[in-house]
Design a protein around this motif. Structure first.
Motif, PDB file in Angstrom:
ATOM      1  N   ILE A  62      53.341  32.910 -34.687  1.00 28.50           N
ATOM      2  CA  ILE A  62      53.496  34.342 -34.402  1.00 28.50           C
ATOM      3  C   ILE A  62      54.637  34.586 -33.417  1.00 28.50           C
ATOM      4  N   ASN A  63      55.128  33.526 -32.760  1.00 26.07           N
ATOM      5  CA  ASN A  63      56.273  33.642 -31.869  1.00 26.07           C
ATOM      6  C   ASN A  63      57.568  33.211 -32.537  1.00 26.07           C
ATOM      7  N   ALA A  64      57.485  32.826 -33.782  1.00 25.08           N
ATOM      8  CA  ALA A  64      58.660  32.302 -34.485  1.00 25.08           C
ATOM      9  C   ALA A  64      59.248  33.315 -35.452  1.00 25.08           C
ATOM     10  N   MET A  65      58.807  34.550 -35.390  1.00 21.06           N
ATOM     11  CA  MET A  65      59.334  35.587 -36.266  1.00 21.06           C
ATOM     12  C   MET A  65      60.514  36.289 -35.595  1.00 21.06           C
ATOM     13  N   GLY A  79      54.070  33.523 -39.853  1.00 24.98           N
ATOM     14  CA  GLY A  79      53.522  34.108 -38.633  1.00 24.98           C
ATOM     15  C   GLY A  79      52.841  35.440 -38.864  1.00 24.98           C
ATOM     16  N   GLN A  80      53.406  36.275 -39.742  1.00 24.24           N
ATOM     17  CA  GLN A  80      52.797  37.571 -40.017  1.00 24.24           C
ATOM     18  C   GLN A  80      51.418  37.391 -40.642  1.00 24.24           C
ATOM     19  N   GLU A  81      51.322  36.440 -41.553  1.00 24.21           N
ATOM     20  CA  GLU A  81      50.032  36.149 -42.176  1.00 24.21           C
ATOM     21  C   GLU A  81      49.020  35.679 -41.131  1.00 24.21           C
ATOM     22  N   ASP A  82      49.455  34.823 -40.214  1.00 24.01           N
ATOM     23  CA  ASP A  82      48.570  34.338 -39.162  1.00 24.01           C
ATOM     24  C   ASP A  82      48.164  35.467 -38.219  1.00 24.01           C
ATOM     25  N   LEU A  83      49.108  36.349 -37.922  1.00 26.20           N
ATOM     26  CA  LEU A  83      48.813  37.464 -37.022  1.00 26.20           C
ATOM     27  C   LEU A  83      47.769  38.379 -37.641  1.00 26.20           C
ATOM     28  N   GLU A  84      47.917  38.670 -38.919  1.00 22.33           N
ATOM     29  CA  GLU A  84      46.949  39.532 -39.600  1.00 22.33           C
ATOM     30  C   GLU A  84      45.585  38.862 -39.691  1.00 22.33           C
ATOM     31  N   ALA A  85      45.574  37.540 -39.796  1.00 19.09           N
ATOM     32  CA  ALA A  85      44.305  36.805 -39.885  1.00 19.09           C
ATOM     33  C   ALA A  85      43.744  36.464 -38.502  1.00 19.09           C
ATOM     34  N   ARG A  86      44.425  36.901 -37.451  1.00 26.41           N
ATOM     35  CA  ARG A  86      44.029  36.598 -36.062  1.00 26.41           C
ATOM     36  C   ARG A  86      43.902  35.084 -35.883  1.00 26.41           C
ATOM     37  N   ARG A  87      44.980  34.400 -36.264  1.00 28.12           N
ATOM     38  CA  ARG A  87      45.010  32.942 -36.212  1.00 28.12           C
ATOM     39  C   ARG A  87      46.210  32.513 -35.360  1.00 28.12           C
ATOM     40  N   VAL A  88      45.928  31.830 -34.250  1.00 25.11           N
ATOM     41  CA  VAL A  88      46.997  31.296 -33.406  1.00 25.11           C
ATOM     42  C   VAL A  88      47.204  29.851 -33.816  1.00 25.11           C
ATOM     43  N   ARG A  89      48.382  29.553 -34.359  1.00 27.07           N
ATOM     44  CA  ARG A  89      48.641  28.242 -34.948  1.00 27.07           C
ATOM     45  C   ARG A  89      50.001  27.735 -34.478  1.00 27.07           C
ATOM     46  N   PHE A  90      50.076  26.475 -34.134  1.00 29.57           N
ATOM     47  CA  PHE A  90      51.332  25.889 -33.716  1.00 29.57           C
ATOM     48  C   PHE A  90      52.290  25.793 -34.902  1.00 29.57           C
ATOM     49  N   VAL A  91      53.581  25.915 -34.618  1.00 27.79           N
ATOM     50  CA  VAL A  91      54.603  25.647 -35.632  1.00 27.79           C
ATOM     51  C   VAL A  91      54.621  24.141 -35.894  1.00 27.79           C
ATOM     52  N   GLY A  92      54.493  23.770 -37.147  1.00 23.15           N
ATOM     53  CA  GLY A  92      54.502  22.341 -37.477  1.00 23.15           C
ATOM     54  C   GLY A  92      53.239  21.655 -36.979  1.00 23.15           C
ATOM     55  N   GLN A  93      53.385  20.447 -36.458  1.00 26.24           N
ATOM     56  CA  GLN A  93      52.239  19.670 -35.979  1.00 26.24           C
ATOM     57  C   GLN A  93      51.927  20.031 -34.526  1.00 26.24           C
ATOM     58  N   ALA A  94      50.676  20.386 -34.282  1.00 32.65           N
ATOM     59  CA  ALA A  94      50.269  20.808 -32.952  1.00 32.65           C
ATOM     60  C   ALA A  94      50.521  19.717 -31.913  1.00 32.65           C
ATOM     61  N   ALA A  95      50.209  18.488 -32.254  1.00 36.69           N
ATOM     62  CA  ALA A  95      50.382  17.383 -31.311  1.00 36.69           C
ATOM     63  C   ALA A  95      51.845  17.231 -30.897  1.00 36.69           C
ATOM     64  N   GLN A  96      52.741  17.375 -31.848  1.00 39.08           N
ATOM     65  CA  GLN A  96      54.173  17.243 -31.542  1.00 39.08           C
ATOM     66  C   GLN A  96      54.638  18.363 -30.623  1.00 39.08           C
TER      67      GLN A  96
END
Length: 338
Positions: A62-65, A79-96
């Motif tokens: 959501i910060n990469a738009m 990101g827009q899809e995640d924002l509408e779904a109220r989903r905070v998700r890392f770009v790529g692999q979260a661990a990285q």
């Protein structure tokens, strides 16, 4: 730029950032970048003209738009899809992403609290659990800044609970007591982030551990004091005495902590007490050493002791006597002490 009414401040040239001030409002402008090297704290960057490459180094989708001047949305990672779904998700692999900058683990909770839904991203939580030790790479100041933002934000009780589940809370605050924070939040008032921090970790030493400002550390020390005792049934004399011992802001903060300790349910009596504390004019002891000298006392320790006695009498009277009354009392006391 100046002809257009834009003032420019080079606030972060090493990272390609300037601040443009337009009509007294600052706007941070950063050029496109890509990471060359990361160490868990800072990144070495290079400039690029590839919008997707710049977006790929962001923390959350959501910060990469980005949006161009024509209103076209560039959303390479849904990101827009995640924002509408109220989903905070890392770009790529979260661990990285966390390995690149450990502070992103804390930022996840701040964004989850504001934009996330009831079910947090599993990959993100698992990566945070696995990389809690990476927080040791960060400066305490960066951690404190992000933690206070979380404490000032929404959905705090569930957010702190999630931080506890991942192990990050105890990594940062080993003595954390989420139940104390829950009792404070149940009071349903506008408590400051610093008050919430103390309710969560009720030890003024947390201020030193987080390298907070001297003002903030002083407030935490004041929260820990047992006196003056704050209760809704305090009369005006009690409140004036309390205002002499502690500032209005600290007393208001302490009423929230006291309310949480005695009764977490919202009560009008505590609200009335806060209003009364704010309404009372700050009492000022009207005498100084010069007044004692005018009454015949000589400069020195004895003078200081007499002024101290006069102040104690003034406070016992509810901090109401004026300068003349205090002078009269002191003059009456002097002969009996000769």
């Amino acid at each position: 730029m100046e002809k257009a009414g834009v003032k420019v401040a080079p606030t972060g040239l090493a990272h390609g950032t300037i601040t443009a001030v337009i009509d007294h409002h600052p706007y941070e402008v950063t050029t496109l970048r890509r990471d060359v090297e990361t160490d868990g704290r800072h990144a070495v960057v290079a400039w690029t003209d590839d919008w997707q490459e710049d977006a790929a180094r962001r923390d959350f989708t959501i910060n990469a738009m980005s949006l161009d001047r024509d209103g076209t949305l560039y959303d390479f990672f849904h990101g827009q899809e995640d924002l509408e779904a109220r989903r905070v998700r890392f770009v790529g692999q979260a661990a990285q992403r966390i390995e690149e900058d450990a502070l992103r683990a804390l930022r996840f909770f701040r964004f989850q609290a504001r934009y996330g839904g009831d079910v947090p991203d599993r990959e993100a939580c698992a990566a945070i659990t696995q990389h809690c030790q990476n927080m040791a790479q960060l400066s305490v100041e960066r951690i404190a800044s992000e933690l206070l933002k979380i404490l000032a934000g929404p959905n705090l009780e569930s957010t702190i609970g999630l931080m506890d589940q991942t192990g990050l809370l105890r990594t940062l605050l080993p003595q954390a007591e989420p139940s104390g924070l829950a009792a404070l939040l149940a009071c349903k008032g506008q408590q400051r982030a610093l008050v919430r921090l103390y309710a969560l970790s009720p030890d003024p030493a947390v201020g030193q551990a987080l390298k907070l400002s001297n003002v903030e550390k002083s407030a935490l020390n004041a929260y820990a004091k047992a006196h003056p005792v704050l209760r809704p049934e305090m009369d005006d004399d009690d409140i004036r005495r309390a205002r002499v011992l502690q500032s209005e802001a600290v007393l208001i903060d302490r009423t929230w902590l006291a309310q949480a300790h005695y009764d977490a349910s919202p009560e009008d009596s505590w609200g009335r007490l806060r209003a009364r504390i704010a309404a009372i004019v700050q009492p000022e002891f009207p005498l100084s050493g010069r007044d004692g000298i005018m009454l015949g006392l000589k400069p020195g320790p004895e003078l200081g002791q007499w002024i101290k006695k006069a102040r104690a009498w003034w406070m016992a009277q509810g901090c109401r006597p004026d300068r003349h009354a205090c002078q009269t009392w002191l003059m009456q006391q002097l002969p009996s002490q000769e």
